[in-house]
Design a protein around this motif. Structure first.
Motif, PDB file in Angstrom:
ATOM      1  N   GLU A  57       0.735  -1.224   0.089  1.00 35.85           N
ATOM      2  CA  GLU A  57      -0.046  -0.051   0.043  1.00 35.85           C
ATOM      3  C   GLU A  57       0.974   0.975  -0.019  1.00 35.85           C
ATOM      4  O   GLU A  57       2.120   1.264   0.586  1.00 35.85           O
TER       5      GLU A  57
ATOM      6  N   ASN B  30      -3.381   3.635  -1.452  1.00 34.44           N
ATOM      7  CA  ASN B  30      -3.880   2.945  -2.568  1.00 34.44           C
ATOM      8  C   ASN B  30      -3.205   1.553  -2.612  1.00 34.44           C
ATOM      9  O   ASN B  30      -2.189   1.261  -1.878  1.00 34.44           O
TER      10      ASN B  30
ATOM     11  N   LYS C 141      -2.515  -1.084 -10.071  1.00 32.52           N
ATOM     12  CA  LYS C 141      -3.010  -0.443  -8.846  1.00 32.52           C
ATOM     13  C   LYS C 141      -4.465  -1.042  -8.920  1.00 32.52           C
ATOM     14  O   LYS C 141      -5.174  -0.809  -9.724  1.00 32.52           O
TER      15      LYS C 141
END
Length: 80
Positions: free
Chosen positions: A22, A26, A49
């Motif tokens: 992370e 995100n 992603k």
């Protein structure tokens, strides 16, 4: 999505998720290509992603060079 899952992108390319991290809230995955017979191809590597939408989750290939460099440091020990 979880590690070792095989995912298929919109262009029908297949990847297996090898490692996750992370950054800035995100989630990113280090992934290797998978051929038509289901064999992992370690010469095809991408960082994906995770995008969360109301209608479901999907991934996109990270193409930003600075972000790739930062994330590559987190994933560099994947094949050791």
């Amino acid at each position: 999505m979880k590690l070792n899952d095989i995912i298929v992108l919109d262009n029908n390319e297949q990847y297996t998720l090898l490692k996750e991290t992370e950054k800035d809230g995100n989630k990113y995955y280090f992934a290797a290509g998978v051929d038509q017979e289901g064999h992992v191809n370690q010469s095809i590597l991408v960082i994906l992603k995770l995008i969360k939408e109301e209608d479901g989750d999907y991934v996109e290939v990270v193409e930003d060079e600075d972000l790739l460099n930062e994330l590559s440091e987190k994933f560099k020990d994947t094949f050791k």
